[in-house]
Motif scaffolding. Structure first.
Motif, PDB file in Angstrom:
ATOM      1  N   ASP A   3       0.827  -1.218   0.000  1.00 48.47           N
ATOM      2  CA  ASP A   3       0.000   0.000   0.000  1.00 48.47           C
ATOM      3  C   ASP A   3       0.856   1.260   0.000  1.00 48.47           C
ATOM      4  N   ILE A   4       2.014   1.159   0.624  1.00 49.99           N
ATOM      5  CA  ILE A   4       2.924   2.309   0.758  1.00 49.99           C
ATOM      6  C   ILE A   4       4.340   1.820   0.490  1.00 49.99           C
ATOM      7  N   VAL A   5       5.059   2.493  -0.396  1.00 47.00           N
ATOM      8  CA  VAL A   5       6.463   2.177  -0.666  1.00 47.00           C
ATOM      9  C   VAL A   5       7.279   3.448  -0.452  1.00 47.00           C
ATOM     10  N   ILE A  17       0.317  15.234  -1.717  1.00 45.65           N
ATOM     11  CA  ILE A  17       1.301  14.183  -1.988  1.00 45.65           C
ATOM     12  C   ILE A  17       1.844  13.646  -0.669  1.00 45.65           C
ATOM     13  N   LEU A  18       1.835  12.327  -0.521  1.00 45.21           N
ATOM     14  CA  LEU A  18       2.292  11.679   0.702  1.00 45.21           C
ATOM     15  C   LEU A  18       3.778  11.318   0.649  1.00 45.21           C
ATOM     16  N   ASN A  19       4.251  10.908  -0.523  1.00 44.36           N
ATOM     17  CA  ASN A  19       5.651  10.515  -0.651  1.00 44.36           C
ATOM     18  C   ASN A  19       6.052  10.467  -2.122  1.00 44.36           C
ATOM     19  N   MET A  69      16.158   3.125 -13.599  1.00 41.80           N
ATOM     20  CA  MET A  69      15.668   4.208 -12.751  1.00 41.80           C
ATOM     21  C   MET A  69      14.156   4.390 -12.900  1.00 41.80           C
ATOM     22  N   SER A  70      13.497   4.539 -11.760  1.00 39.58           N
ATOM     23  CA  SER A  70      12.042   4.702 -11.772  1.00 39.58           C
ATOM     24  C   SER A  70      11.603   5.598 -10.622  1.00 39.58           C
ATOM     25  N   PHE A  71      10.320   5.923 -10.610  1.00 41.84           N
ATOM     26  CA  PHE A  71       9.744   6.814  -9.606  1.00 41.84           C
ATOM     27  C   PHE A  71       8.417   6.254  -9.110  1.00 41.84           C
ATOM     28  N   ILE A  72       8.186   6.417  -7.811  1.00 35.66           N
ATOM     29  CA  ILE A  72       6.880   6.093  -7.219  1.00 35.66           C
ATOM     30  C   ILE A  72       6.357   7.365  -6.574  1.00 35.66           C
ATOM     31  N   VAL A  73       5.219   7.835  -7.043  1.00 35.57           N
ATOM     32  CA  VAL A  73       4.576   9.005  -6.446  1.00 35.57           C
ATOM     33  C   VAL A  73       3.307   8.531  -5.762  1.00 35.57           C
ATOM     34  N   THR A  74       3.203   8.800  -4.466  1.00 37.32           N
ATOM     35  CA  THR A  74       2.028   8.393  -3.687  1.00 37.32           C
ATOM     36  C   THR A  74       1.256   9.634  -3.278  1.00 37.32           C
ATOM     37  N   ALA A 132      -0.975  12.026  -8.930  1.00 37.04           N
ATOM     38  CA  ALA A 132       0.175  11.131  -8.829  1.00 37.04           C
ATOM     39  C   ALA A 132       0.724  10.809 -10.214  1.00 37.04           C
ATOM     40  N   ASP A 133      -0.171  10.537 -11.164  1.00 36.21           N
ATOM     41  CA  ASP A 133       0.249  10.230 -12.529  1.00 36.21           C
ATOM     42  C   ASP A 133       0.992  11.404 -13.159  1.00 36.21           C
TER      43      ASP A 133
END
Length: 493
Positions: free
Chosen positions: A153-155, A226-228, A245-250, A258-259
Motif C-alpha cells: 500500500d505504501i512504498v 502528496i504523501l511521498n 531508474m524509476s519513480f513512485i509518487v504516492t 500522482a500520474d
C-alpha cells in the motif's frame, strides 16, 4: 485499542553478474526474530530497523517483530534459499495484526524469481489477505516492479546516496502506515520507469543530475496532496526486466495528480540522460595521478569491485600497481586463505604469498606480496559514522600486513567501506596515507569523504563496472538507454 504492527524483511542486493551464488549460510550473521532480539540488535541504531523501533514508541504501538535477515550484496540467490527465506518471513508474522512494515532492498533476485520482493509480497497477501495495510521500505537502488507497487500500500525509498537516511525513511513509512490504518489517508500510487540504466557512481544525491531530480522530488512532496515521492535509481547489475531508474509518487486519494508528477519526473530524467556518464582512468594512470598530488589522502575508487554492489572484494587490477610504491598507500582485500595463513603465522611474522584474484579471472590474477604482520583481530566492529550508526559489521579474521609503504588489510569476509570502523578498528587512520583504495562506488564517502584531498575513479574490469558496455544483458526490457539511444518510458497508474 492499541495498534499491533509487525515488522519483518529480507534485505539483499543481488548482482546477477557476480561470481558465485548466495545461499542460506550468507544470511546467518544477521538473522533476528522476536521482540527482545530485535530491540537488542537494533535499538538506538540509525538503521531502518532502529527507525521502526523509534516510530513504534512514538505512536504507542505494540511492535511484533517477525524474522528480519540480511546478507552482504553478492551473486544470485540459490533457488532453495529463496523459498526458505520467504517462507520463514511469512510464517514469522502473526495474522492478528493491524499492519505490517516490510524492510526490503528492491533488487533481490534468485534463480527462479526475478523479483523476490514481489514474490514475498504475493505470499504475504495469500496469508494476510488483500486488506491488511502493508508499508515497504526499499533502497534507493531498488528495481521497482509492478507487483511491488500493487501489493504494497505504501512504498518509501531512501532519499540519499550514500544512504544516511534509512532511519528517517523507516519512520516515514511507519507514520504513513499508522495514518492509513486509522483511515486518515488513502494512498494512491503512480509508477514511472525511465527506460534508463544508470550506474551507482552517477547517483550521488548531493551533486549533479541526481541532486536536480531529488530537489524536484522534494518540491513535489511539499504539495499537501502528496504523501511521498520515491526516487529509485535502480541497480544496473541485476539483469531483470524491471532494472533501471524509476519513480513512485504516492498521493492522498488523487490518482491523476500522482500520474502527472510521475510523468514529469520521468521526462526530467530522460532530458538529462547524457549527464549520467562517468570519467575513469586506467589503474596505472590513476596511481600515477595520485602520486603526483602534493598531499593526500587521494581516494582511488575501484567501483568495479564494489562490495556494496555484490563484487568479490578481491580484485587485483589496482593492487598490482601499488606493490613497491614509494608513498604510503592502503588497500583492503578479501582473501580467506591468506587471512588464515596470517593467523597461523602470528603478529610480527613475515607474510609471503599470493593474495586476491581468487574468485574468478574477471577481477584479476593473484598478486605476490611480502610484508610484516602488524596486527590480527576478529574483524567485528560497530559503525561509528553517519551510515547506519551502531550497526554491527563482521570482516571475519583480519590481518594488517605492511609491505614497505603499502599497507594491506586482508579480511576473511567481504565488508563494504561504508564506515570508518572499516580501518579504525584495525588501528589505522586515513590521514596517514597518501593513497587509499576503496572497493565502493559512492558509499565510501561516509567513511573517507571528509579526509579526501582528491578522488580518482579507476576503470578496471569487474562485475560492478561503471562501463555498462562490459555486460551482456538478456532479461532487461529493451529498448533501454544507454544501449539504445532513445529511452522508452513506461507507466503504471
Amino acid at each position: 485499542m492499541t495498534l499491533k504492527i509487525a515488522v519483518a524483511g529480507i534485505l539483499h542486493e543481488t548482482n546477477t553478474f557476480a561470481p558465485g551464488m548466495t545461499g542460506l549460510e550468507h544470511f546467518k550473521s544477521e538473522s533476528v526474530k522476536g521482540l527482545d532480539a530485535f530491540l537488542l540488535r537494533y535499538g538506538g541504531t540509525r538503521t531502518s530497523m532502529g527507525g521502526v523501533i523509534d516510530a513504534a514508541k512514538r505512536h504507542g504501538v505494540q511492535l511484533t517483530p517477525g524474522l528480519y535477515t540480511a546478507a552482504t550484496p553478492s551473486g544470485m540467490v540459490e533457488s532453495t534459499a529463496a523459498d526458505v527465506l520467504i517462507d520463514n518471513v511469512v510464517h514469522s508474522i502473526d495474522r492478528d495484526i493491524s499492519g505490517l512494515v516490510l524492510i526490503m532492498h528492491g533488487a533481490m533476485v534468485s534463480e527462479q524469481y526475478d523479483d523476490m520482493e514481489g514474490e514475498c509480497l504475493r505470499r504475504l497477501r495469500a496469508k494476510l489477505g488483500d486488506e491488511l495495510p502493508i508499508a515497504m521500505t526499499i533502497d534507493l537502488h531498488g528495481n521497482v516492479s509492478k507487483d511491488m507497487i500493487q501489493l504494497a500500500d505504501i512504498v518509501v525509498g531512501y532519499d540519499t546516496y550514500p544512504h544516511v537516511d534509512m532511519h528517517e525513511r523507516a519512520e516515514e513509512a511507519f507514520d504513513l502506515l499508522v495514518q492509513y490504518i486509522r483511515k486518515e489517508i488513502n494512498p494512491t500510487r503512480s509508477y514511472g520507469h525511465t527506460g534508463m540504466l544508470v550506474v551507482p557512481q552517477a547517483m550521488m544525491t548531493e551533486t549533479g543530475s541526481m541532486k536536480t531530480i531529488m530537489d524536484r522530488a522534494f518540491e513535489i512532496e511539499s504539495d499537501p496532496h502528496i504523501l511521498n515521492v520515491t526516487v529509485a535509481g535502480g541497480f544496473p547489475y541485476s539483469d531483470v526486466p524491471d532494472a533501471g531508474m524509476s519513480f513512485i509518487v504516492t498521493a492522498d486519494n488523487d490518482q491523476q495528480l500522482a500520474d502527472r508528477y510521475a510523468s514529469e519526473l520521468v521526462q526530467l530524467t530522460m532530458d538529462m540522460k547524457e549527464s549520467f556518464g562517468i570519467d575513469h582512468l586506467p589503474p596505472e594512470e590513476a596511481v600515477a595521478a595520485a602520486l603526483a598530488e602534493a598531499s593526500g589522502p587521494v581516494i582511488l575508487v575501484e567501483g568495479s569491485d564494489n562490495v556494496g554492489g555484490g563484487a568479490p572484494a578481491d580484485a587485483t587490477h589496482t593492487l598490482r600497481h601499488l606493490v613497491g610504491i614509494q608513498e604510503k598507500a592502503l588497500i583492503v582485500i578479501r582473501d580467506e586463505e591468506a587471512a588464515s595463513i596470517a593467523f597461523e603465522l602470528g603478529v610480527g611474522s613475515t607474510f609471503h604469498g599470493r593474495i586476491g584474484g581468487k574468485s574468478d579471472r574477471l577481477h584479476g590474477e593473484p598478486v605476490e606480496v611480502s610484508g610484516q604482520i602488524r596486527l590480527l583481530f576478529d574483524g567485528q566492529y560497530r559503525h561509528v559514522g553517519s551510515y547506519m550508526t551502531g550497526q554491527l559489521a563482521f570482516m571475519g579474521r583480519t590481518a594488517v600486513v605492511e609491505c614497505g609503504q603499502l599497507t594491506i588489510v586482508i579480511t576473511e569476509k567481504r565488508v563494504a567501506p561504508w564506515d570508518l570502523g572499516h580501518i579504525r578498528y584495525a588501528g589505522l587512520w586515513p590521514d596517514d596515507f597518501k593513497i587509499i583504495v576503496v572497493k565502493s562506488a559512492i558509499a565510501w564517502q561516509t567513511a573517507f569523504g571528509a579526509f579526501a584531498k582528491r578522488v580518482i575513479y579507476v576503470d578496471t574490469p569487474g562485475c560492478c563496472s561503471a562501463n555498462l558496455q562490459h555486460f551482456h544483458y538478456e532479461r532487461v526490457l529493451k529498448p533501454i538507454y544507454p544501449f539504445d539511444p532513445v529511452p522508452q518510458p513506461r507507466f503504471i497508474g
